[in-house]
Design a protein around this motif. Structure first.
Motif, PDB file in Angstrom:
ATOM      1  N   GLY A 267       0.819  -1.224  -0.129  1.00  0.00           N
ATOM      2  CA  GLY A 267       0.017   0.056  -0.004  1.00  0.00           C
ATOM      3  C   GLY A 267       0.766   1.136   0.063  1.00  0.00           C
ATOM      4  O   GLY A 267       1.815   1.339   0.847  1.00  0.00           O
ATOM      5  N   THR A 268       0.582   2.120  -0.953  1.00  0.00           N
ATOM      6  CA  THR A 268       1.278   3.455  -0.839  1.00  0.00           C
ATOM      7  C   THR A 268       0.161   4.433  -1.350  1.00  0.00           C
ATOM      8  O   THR A 268      -1.076   4.153  -1.773  1.00  0.00           O
ATOM      9  N   MET A 269       0.600   5.902  -1.291  1.00  0.00           N
ATOM     10  CA  MET A 269      -0.191   6.857  -1.743  1.00  0.00           C
ATOM     11  C   MET A 269      -0.580   6.808  -3.255  1.00  0.00           C
ATOM     12  O   MET A 269      -1.375   7.677  -3.656  1.00  0.00           O
ATOM     13  N   ASN A 270       0.099   6.132  -3.720  1.00  0.00           N
ATOM     14  CA  ASN A 270       0.029   6.182  -5.483  1.00  0.00           C
ATOM     15  C   ASN A 270      -0.728   4.826  -5.942  1.00  0.00           C
ATOM     16  O   ASN A 270      -0.876   4.766  -7.031  1.00  0.00           O
ATOM     17  N   ASN A 271      -1.474   4.198  -4.950  1.00  0.00           N
ATOM     18  CA  ASN A 271      -2.159   3.285  -5.240  1.00  0.00           C
ATOM     19  C   ASN A 271      -3.517   3.680  -6.012  1.00  0.00           C
ATOM     20  O   ASN A 271      -3.758   4.777  -5.846  1.00  0.00           O
ATOM     21  N   GLN A 272      -4.169   3.060  -7.116  1.00  0.00           N
ATOM     22  CA  GLN A 272      -4.823   3.567  -8.101  1.00  0.00           C
ATOM     23  C   GLN A 272      -6.075   4.037  -7.321  1.00  0.00           C
ATOM     24  O   GLN A 272      -6.568   5.000  -7.720  1.00  0.00           O
ATOM     25  N   VAL A 273      -6.626   3.307  -6.572  1.00  0.00           N
ATOM     26  CA  VAL A 273      -7.942   3.849  -5.793  1.00  0.00           C
ATOM     27  C   VAL A 273      -7.590   4.978  -5.097  1.00  0.00           C
ATOM     28  O   VAL A 273      -8.356   6.048  -5.105  1.00  0.00           O
TER      29      VAL A 273
ATOM     30  N   HIS B 293     -12.744  -2.868 -11.556  1.00  0.00           N
ATOM     31  CA  HIS B 293     -14.078  -2.166 -10.896  1.00  0.00           C
ATOM     32  C   HIS B 293     -13.981  -0.959 -10.485  1.00  0.00           C
ATOM     33  O   HIS B 293     -14.630  -0.190  -9.801  1.00  0.00           O
ATOM     34  N   THR B 294     -12.458  -0.347 -10.625  1.00  0.00           N
ATOM     35  CA  THR B 294     -12.208   0.863 -10.126  1.00  0.00           C
ATOM     36  C   THR B 294     -12.944   2.113 -10.524  1.00  0.00           C
ATOM     37  O   THR B 294     -13.628   2.910  -9.759  1.00  0.00           O
ATOM     38  N   ASP B 295     -13.528   2.068 -11.943  1.00  0.00           N
ATOM     39  CA  ASP B 295     -14.369   2.989 -12.262  1.00  0.00           C
ATOM     40  C   ASP B 295     -15.538   2.782 -11.543  1.00  0.00           C
ATOM     41  O   ASP B 295     -16.120   4.135 -11.277  1.00  0.00           O
ATOM     42  N   VAL B 296     -16.372   1.899 -11.490  1.00  0.00           N
ATOM     43  CA  VAL B 296     -17.649   1.719 -10.810  1.00  0.00           C
ATOM     44  C   VAL B 296     -17.388   2.213  -9.440  1.00  0.00           C
ATOM     45  O   VAL B 296     -18.334   3.031  -8.801  1.00  0.00           O
ATOM     46  N   LEU B 297     -16.310   1.989  -8.594  1.00  0.00           N
ATOM     47  CA  LEU B 297     -16.149   2.485  -7.328  1.00  0.00           C
ATOM     48  C   LEU B 297     -16.208   3.804  -7.048  1.00  0.00           C
ATOM     49  O   LEU B 297     -16.741   4.499  -6.317  1.00  0.00           O
ATOM     50  N   ILE B 298     -15.205   4.380  -8.034  1.00  0.00           N
ATOM     51  CA  ILE B 298     -14.946   6.081  -8.064  1.00  0.00           C
ATOM     52  C   ILE B 298     -16.517   6.509  -8.393  1.00  0.00           C
ATOM     53  O   ILE B 298     -16.882   7.661  -7.955  1.00  0.00           O
ATOM     54  N   GLU B 299     -17.347   6.182  -9.303  1.00  0.00           N
ATOM     55  CA  GLU B 299     -18.656   6.556  -9.728  1.00  0.00           C
ATOM     56  C   GLU B 299     -19.431   6.694  -8.533  1.00  0.00           C
ATOM     57  O   GLU B 299     -20.334   7.575  -8.144  1.00  0.00           O
ATOM     58  N   GLU B 300     -19.370   5.258  -7.532  1.00  0.00           N
ATOM     59  CA  GLU B 300     -20.244   5.292  -6.457  1.00  0.00           C
ATOM     60  C   GLU B 300     -19.957   6.530  -5.527  1.00  0.00           C
ATOM     61  O   GLU B 300     -20.728   6.917  -4.885  1.00  0.00           O
TER      62      GLU B 300
END
Length: 217
Positions: free
Chosen positions: A39-45, A195-202
């Motif tokens: 885990g880092t601050m550059n994690n995509q999520v 599923h990152t796009d769906v996560l960020i949309e929510e």
């Protein structure tokens, strides 16, 4: 998005800070997943959450916990990382002193740290907890949870299974004075791969609704 270095309890902390254009804009703090599992601050999520808040006019800070990247110190099983998060929020508030309120967003281990921090900071208005590992860490400190927020997780999460997160959500929903919303992303694992796009949309939809309920930024 300037790189920032500020003092933490274990030495220097490395971060990225997006200043706000308006003096009284809110602050958001974004917390990354477990330092010992990549885990880092550059994690995509984390990166996407950072920009989600920035697009809405927040002053946003993400940073590396102690021992990650160029942050000094070593992993401290949560206690030191909570101190790091408190120092980060202090730094963001000193950089943006006229903020009207704060939000905290955390992913996995970062969700656990973030929810501990909001217990200590009454200025935190809302939170987003992504895949909180309720099977691995004790969340009983949320008694009561002081702010309304969103808990969101995938239904095929094998690291922090849905049933444990559901128990946490059900407990928090019984508390008066706050509203806990829950979203389940179908087909998503713990890391929200594909599923990152769906996560960020929510998350964006939830944040927009909360912001619309108060005066404009």
């Amino acid at each position: 998005m300037p790189e920032v270095i500020f003092n933490g309890p274990a030495g220097r902390i490395e971060g990225r800070f997006q200043p706000a254009k308006k003096r009284n804009a809110p602050i958001a703090l974004v917390l990354h997943p477990h330092p010992q599992f990549g885990g880092t601050m550059n994690n995509q999520v984390v990166y996407q959450l950072f920009y989600m808040f920035a697009k809405r006019g927040f002053a946003v800070l993400r940073f590396n916990f102690r021992g990650v990247g160029r942050s000094q110190g070593s992993f401290d099983h949560g206690q030191g990382e909570l101190s790091d998060a408190a120092a980060a929020l202090d730094w963001a508030q000193s950089a943006h002193p006229d903020a009207r309120f704060c939000w905290i967003a955390g992913f996995s281990f970062g969700a656990w740290i973030g929810m501990q921090l909001l217990m200590r900071r009454p200025e935190v208005e809302g939170f987003i907890s992504i895949a909180p590992p309720a099977n691995l860490y004790d969340f009983s400190f949320l008694a009561p949870c002081p702010a309304s927020g969103l808990i969101i997780h995938g239904d095929v999460d094998k690291v922090a299974p849905l049933k444990d997160a559901q128990t946490l959500v059900d407990k928090l929903k019984t508390q008066k004075g706050i509203v806990i919303e829950q979203k389940v992303v179908s087909g998503a694992n713990h890391f929200f791969e594909d599923h990152t796009d769906v996560l960020i949309e929510e998350c964006s939809e939830y944040l927009d609704r909360r912001l619309a309920a108060i005066s404009p930024i």
